[in-house]
Design an enzyme around this catalytic site. Structure first.
Site, short mmCIF file in Angstrom:
data_model
loop_
_atom_site.label_atom_id
_atom_site.label_comp_id
_atom_site.label_asym_id
_atom_site.label_seq_id
_atom_site.Cartn_x
_atom_site.Cartn_y
_atom_site.Cartn_z
N ASP A 4 -16.04 16.27 -12.35
CA ASP A 4 -16.56 15.92 -11.07
C ASP A 4 -15.57 14.81 -10.69
O ASP A 4 -14.85 14.24 -11.18
CB ASP A 4 -17.85 15.64 -11.34
N GLU A 7 -17.65 11.66 -8.76
CA GLU A 7 -18.37 10.46 -8.69
C GLU A 7 -18.42 9.49 -10.00
O GLU A 7 -18.68 8.29 -10.04
CB GLU A 7 -19.94 10.66 -8.23
N GLU A 40 -26.53 16.47 -13.33
CA GLU A 40 -25.97 17.71 -13.16
C GLU A 40 -25.33 17.92 -14.73
O GLU A 40 -25.06 19.24 -14.96
CB GLU A 40 -24.79 17.58 -12.60
N HIS A 88 -16.40 19.65 -7.84
CA HIS A 88 -16.54 18.61 -6.94
C HIS A 88 -16.62 18.73 -5.60
O HIS A 88 -15.46 19.47 -5.14
CB HIS A 88 -15.94 17.21 -7.16
N HIS A 133 -26.87 11.35 -7.90
CA HIS A 133 -27.55 12.37 -7.04
C HIS A 133 -27.62 13.61 -8.27
O HIS A 133 -26.77 13.62 -9.35
CB HIS A 133 -26.76 12.90 -5.78
N HIS A 170 -21.56 11.74 -13.33
CA HIS A 170 -22.33 10.77 -12.95
C HIS A 170 -23.73 10.88 -12.94
O HIS A 170 -24.32 11.92 -13.42
CB HIS A 170 -22.08 10.54 -11.34
#
Length: 265
Positions: A8, A10, A135, A60, A117, A105
């Site tokens: 990812d 972030e 996630e 991502h 998020h 993240h």
């Protein structure tokens, strides 16, 4: 040894603003390069750790952030989105010896990354069995379901702390810390060095110490930012609306939970 890497952005060092994460923005190029370098470092550590086959999911946004030309030749890169419920670990199966997560993240509902998020930004939080989940945990549970040990995670300090609570044997490398709407980041080259060395060490231990135990049953709770979304999602089979913005779904099968997440989030 066959290893799976999910990446990812972030949780990559330096990433602080949404403009740095979106392919259509000018700021994205710099951080797409950094996530490529952090994945490259993970690949190099994986090879030093004994792997001869590496699969990578660009996990991502568009799924088109990583420059494959900069990665080792024994890698396969999954770009884009198939629509499969495995999402950020598409193509993961029982043939893999270990799973690695790079650039992850903090979850929605936490304050340890300005970009916190879970899956998207329409939900305030997602809870599983009463705990806010990320996630990382959603996809680490897929690895657990398949009996693939999760050996390594890099990202922000919040997500690294979560991984340690799940299983203290998972090797974690925090490359940044979120404070309000800011981030405190380690040097990009240091992040690369730490990831490479951390991945190598993680693969030279008893991998099965990193297995994550799945709960026997699951209660999924989603709180949305808008009440109309909760009302609409309450039509999903076996979903109960328990508040103006909140729905609940229960199952004993994690694959059913994944299907629910695919359609509810």
């Amino acid at each position: 040894m066959k290893v799976y890497i999910s990446a990812d952005i972030e949780g990559v060092t330096g990433v602080t603003h949404w403009d740095e994460t979106e392919k259509t923005r000018a700021d994205h190029k710099e951080f797409a390069h950094q996530v490529t370098l952090e994945v490259k470092a993970a690949c190099e550590g994986t090879i030093k750790g004994g792997a001869d086959e590496i699969w990578i999911k660009d996990a991502h946004d568009s799924g088109r952030n990583i420059d494959h030309n900069l990665l080792p030749k024994n890698t396969k890169l999954i770009r884009g989105w198939s629509g499969h419920i495995f999402s950020m670990v598409q193509e993961l199966d029982e043939t893999f010896d270990a799973a690695i997560f790079v650039g992850y993240h903090s979850s929605g509902g936490t304050n340890t990354n300005p970009l916190s998020h879970t899956m998207n930004t329409q939900a305030d939080y997602i809870k599983l069995n009463g705990e806010i989940i990320s996630e990382f945990l959603i996809h680490a549970y897929i690895a657990s379901y398949l009996k693939v040990p999760v050996v390594f995670l890099s990202g922000d300090l919040g997500i690294c702390d979560e991984a340690k609570r799940i299983n203290e044997h998972i090797m974690t490398i925090p490359v940044k810390e979120g404070i309000g709407n800011s981030t405190i980041n380690i040097h990009p080259q240091l992040a690369i060095d730490l990831i490479k060395n951390g991945v190598e060490k993680s693969l030279k231990r008893n991998l099965y110490l990193c297995n994550i135990e799945l709960p026997e049953e699951f209660e999924l709770e989603v709180r949305y930012r808008e009440h109309a979304i909760a009302y609409r999602r309450s039509s999903y089979p076996n979903v109960e609306q328990i508040g103006p913005k909140t729905i609940r779904f229960t199952s004993k099968d994690y694959m059913e939970v994944l299907k629910a997440i695919e359609f509810l989030v």
